[in-house]
Scaffold this motif. Structure first.
Motif, PDB file in Angstrom:
ATOM      1  N   ILE A 282     -18.664  26.618 -57.055  1.00 19.30           N
ATOM      2  CA  ILE A 282     -17.725  25.701 -57.700  1.00 19.30           C
ATOM      3  C   ILE A 282     -17.417  26.165 -59.121  1.00 19.30           C
ATOM      4  N   LEU A 283     -18.460  26.584 -59.830  1.00 22.41           N
ATOM      5  CA  LEU A 283     -18.259  27.036 -61.211  1.00 22.41           C
ATOM      6  C   LEU A 283     -17.396  28.292 -61.275  1.00 22.41           C
ATOM      7  N   ARG A 284     -17.594  29.181 -60.339  1.00 21.37           N
ATOM      8  CA  ARG A 284     -16.872  30.459 -60.376  1.00 21.37           C
ATOM      9  C   ARG A 284     -15.419  30.336 -59.926  1.00 21.37           C
ATOM     10  N   ASN A 285     -15.127  29.419 -58.988  1.00 21.96           N
ATOM     11  CA  ASN A 285     -13.759  29.411 -58.450  1.00 21.96           C
ATOM     12  C   ASN A 285     -12.773  28.609 -59.300  1.00 21.96           C
ATOM     13  N   GLY A 286     -13.264  27.894 -60.292  1.00 21.41           N
ATOM     14  CA  GLY A 286     -12.366  27.218 -61.219  1.00 21.41           C
ATOM     15  C   GLY A 286     -11.580  26.066 -60.636  1.00 21.41           C
ATOM     16  N   SER A 287     -12.078  25.463 -59.562  1.00 19.31           N
ATOM     17  CA  SER A 287     -11.331  24.397 -58.898  1.00 19.31           C
ATOM     18  C   SER A 287     -11.552  23.027 -59.530  1.00 19.31           C
ATOM     19  N   CYS A 288     -12.561  22.892 -60.388  1.00 14.11           N
ATOM     20  CA  CYS A 288     -12.892  21.591 -60.948  1.00 14.11           C
ATOM     21  C   CYS A 288     -13.065  21.687 -62.469  1.00 14.11           C
ATOM     22  N   GLY A 289     -12.936  20.550 -63.127  1.00 17.27           N
ATOM     23  CA  GLY A 289     -13.045  20.530 -64.570  1.00 17.27           C
ATOM     24  C   GLY A 289     -14.440  20.246 -65.082  1.00 17.27           C
ATOM     25  N   ALA A 290     -15.278  19.635 -64.241  1.00 19.31           N
ATOM     26  CA  ALA A 290     -16.638  19.307 -64.676  1.00 19.31           C
ATOM     27  C   ALA A 290     -17.554  19.280 -63.470  1.00 19.31           C
ATOM     28  N   VAL A 291     -18.778  19.737 -63.669  1.00 12.68           N
ATOM     29  CA  VAL A 291     -19.808  19.725 -62.628  1.00 12.68           C
ATOM     30  C   VAL A 291     -21.063  19.112 -63.218  1.00 12.68           C
ATOM     31  N   LEU A 292     -21.625  18.133 -62.507  1.00 10.87           N
ATOM     32  CA  LEU A 292     -22.904  17.545 -62.865  1.00 10.87           C
ATOM     33  C   LEU A 292     -23.878  17.839 -61.731  1.00 10.87           C
ATOM     34  N   PHE A 293     -24.994  18.453 -62.069  1.00 13.09           N
ATOM     35  CA  PHE A 293     -25.957  18.904 -61.066  1.00 13.09           C
ATOM     36  C   PHE A 293     -27.329  18.351 -61.421  1.00 13.09           C
ATOM     37  N   TRP A 294     -27.887  17.549 -60.514  1.00 14.19           N
ATOM     38  CA  TRP A 294     -29.220  16.989 -60.698  1.00 14.19           C
ATOM     39  C   TRP A 294     -30.217  17.860 -59.943  1.00 14.19           C
ATOM     40  N   GLN A 295     -31.219  18.318 -60.663  1.00 14.43           N
ATOM     41  CA  GLN A 295     -32.190  19.233 -60.072  1.00 14.43           C
ATOM     42  C   GLN A 295     -33.565  18.933 -60.654  1.00 14.43           C
ATOM     43  N   THR A 296     -34.569  18.870 -59.778  1.00 15.66           N
ATOM     44  CA  THR A 296     -35.924  18.566 -60.229  1.00 15.66           C
ATOM     45  C   THR A 296     -36.648  19.816 -60.702  1.00 15.66           C
TER      46      THR A 296
ATOM     47  N   ALA B 187     -11.109  13.920 -66.258  1.00 16.41           N
ATOM     48  CA  ALA B 187     -10.579  13.395 -64.991  1.00 16.41           C
ATOM     49  C   ALA B 187      -9.087  13.118 -65.036  1.00 16.41           C
ATOM     50  N   GLN B 188      -8.489  13.095 -66.216  1.00 15.41           N
ATOM     51  CA  GLN B 188      -7.050  12.877 -66.300  1.00 15.41           C
ATOM     52  C   GLN B 188      -6.266  14.015 -65.679  1.00 15.41           C
ATOM     53  N   ARG B 189      -6.880  15.193 -65.618  1.00 14.81           N
ATOM     54  CA  ARG B 189      -6.130  16.349 -65.120  1.00 14.81           C
ATOM     55  C   ARG B 189      -6.878  17.182 -64.078  1.00 14.81           C
ATOM     56  N   ARG B 190      -8.216  17.010 -63.985  1.00 10.95           N
ATOM     57  CA  ARG B 190      -8.977  17.848 -63.074  1.00 10.95           C
ATOM     58  C   ARG B 190     -10.052  17.021 -62.380  1.00 10.95           C
ATOM     59  N   ARG B 191     -10.624  17.590 -61.323  1.00 13.13           N
ATOM     60  CA  ARG B 191     -11.639  16.888 -60.548  1.00 13.13           C
ATOM     61  C   ARG B 191     -13.033  17.054 -61.150  1.00 13.13           C
ATOM     62  N   ILE B 192     -13.888  16.106 -60.814  1.00 17.38           N
ATOM     63  CA  ILE B 192     -15.282  16.106 -61.260  1.00 17.38           C
ATOM     64  C   ILE B 192     -16.174  16.162 -60.026  1.00 17.38           C
ATOM     65  N   VAL B 193     -17.166  17.026 -60.053  1.00 21.07           N
ATOM     66  CA  VAL B 193     -18.060  17.213 -58.914  1.00 21.07           C
ATOM     67  C   VAL B 193     -19.466  16.740 -59.277  1.00 21.07           C
ATOM     68  N   LEU B 194     -20.047  15.914 -58.425  1.00 23.51           N
ATOM     69  CA  LEU B 194     -21.430  15.474 -58.566  1.00 23.51           C
ATOM     70  C   LEU B 194     -22.243  16.129 -57.452  1.00 23.51           C
ATOM     71  N   VAL B 195     -23.260  16.878 -57.833  1.00 22.29           N
ATOM     72  CA  VAL B 195     -24.083  17.590 -56.844  1.00 22.29           C
ATOM     73  C   VAL B 195     -25.509  17.048 -56.903  1.00 22.29           C
ATOM     74  N   GLN B 196     -25.967  16.520 -55.795  1.00 17.57           N
ATOM     75  CA  GLN B 196     -27.322  15.978 -55.646  1.00 17.57           C
ATOM     76  C   GLN B 196     -27.641  14.877 -56.664  1.00 17.57           C
ATOM     77  N   PRO B 197     -26.743  13.904 -56.866  1.00 15.53           N
ATOM     78  CA  PRO B 197     -27.099  12.811 -57.784  1.00 15.53           C
ATOM     79  C   PRO B 197     -28.238  11.985 -57.196  1.00 15.53           C
ATOM     80  N   PRO B 198     -29.054  11.334 -58.041  1.00 12.00           N
ATOM     81  CA  PRO B 198     -30.189  10.568 -57.530  1.00 12.00           C
ATOM     82  C   PRO B 198     -29.785   9.331 -56.749  1.00 12.00           C
ATOM     83  N   HIS B 199     -28.548   8.849 -56.960  1.00 10.76           N
ATOM     84  CA  HIS B 199     -28.046   7.685 -56.240  1.00 10.76           C
ATOM     85  C   HIS B 199     -26.609   7.954 -55.812  1.00 10.76           C
TER      86      HIS B 199
END
Length: 246
Positions: free
Chosen positions: A116-130, A69-81
């Motif tokens: 998001i993963l392909r376009n390189g706009s963020c440094g980290a992606v967290l994806f919650w999936q059942t 996060a010091q240099r790039r954005r973090i994306v949260l996709v479908q977090p449980p809360h």
């Protein structure tokens, strides 16, 4: 071409593999020693399978997220809360670098993560999936390899029984004062015993508080309910507004 010149590209099952992409230190020395190249691999699908949400999985990731996060954005996709920006700020994660993606359909969430993963706009992606179909996991892994972001896929613990293209799969279970990490899959020698990773206590907990590193035996089939590590930060209620991209 000589055999010696190919030695670096050959992985032997009794040795730790070397990641072609970069790595980010986990911030936990015990865990880094169990990960290929000593950290979380970028441009790869990393599966985390917690026994239930809120057992310390976000505190496990916090040092790596703070570094990213010091240099790039973090994306949260479908977090449980809903994300709690005050908690993120307390962890040293700037709220303006946090994006929250929420969709009504699973297909839309999968498409969003892939883009998001392909376009390189963020440094980290967290994806919650059942539930994830095998072909969806393969597409996500290929999308991760096309970029340079850190990609964690969080799924329920029973999914540990399913096949996955992910080269790194870790099951997580609660333990007093930390978290128990079971190495399900990695490019390295098998580990039969869980790894106890101590997690930093929240400021409100007394430094002299007793801890217990006893862990629950790993049995993904029989698990229905699990104790929550009460030392984990409280989950934000849905009525608390948070800065997010929806």
């Amino acid at each position: 071409m000589s055999v010696a010149s190919l030695d670096h590209a050959v992985w032997r099952a009794d040795q730790m593999a070397s990641c072609q992409a970069g790595v980010v230190a986990s911030g936990h020395a015990l865990l880094d020693r169990e990960l290929p190249d000593g950290g979380w691999p970028t441009a790869s699908l990393i599966e985390l399978l917690p026994q239930q949400p809120g057992i310390g999985e976000m505190r496990l990731l916090q040092p790596a997220l703070a570094s990213i996060a010091q240099r790039r954005r973090i994306v949260l996709v479908q977090p449980p809360h809903a994300p709690q920006t005050a908690a993120w700020s307390g962890w040293g994660l700037a709220a303006e670098r946090l994006l929250w993606v929420k969709t009504e359909r699973t297909a839309d969430a999968l498409w969003s993560v892939e883009q998001i993963l392909r376009n390189g706009s963020c440094g980290a992606v967290l994806f919650w999936q059942t539930h994830s179909r095998p072909e969806a996991l393969r597409r996500l892994h290929l999308a991760a390899q096309a970029g340079d972001a850190m990609f964690w896929l969080l799924r329920p613990l029973p999914n540990a029984q399913d096949a996955s293209p992910s080269p790194l799969r870790l099951a997580l279970q609660p333990a007093r004062g930390g978290i128990a990490v079971h190495v399900i899959k990695r490019r390295g020698p098998a580990r039969d015993t869980p790894l106890f990773v101590p997690l930093t206590m929240p400021a409100r907990v007394s430094p002299g508080a007793a801890t217990d590193d006893t862990v629950i035996p790993f049995n993904p089939i029989s698990i229905r309910h699990a104790p929550v590590d009460r030392l984990a930060p409280a989950v934000a209620a849905s009525r608390n507004a948070a800065s997010a991209l929806v």
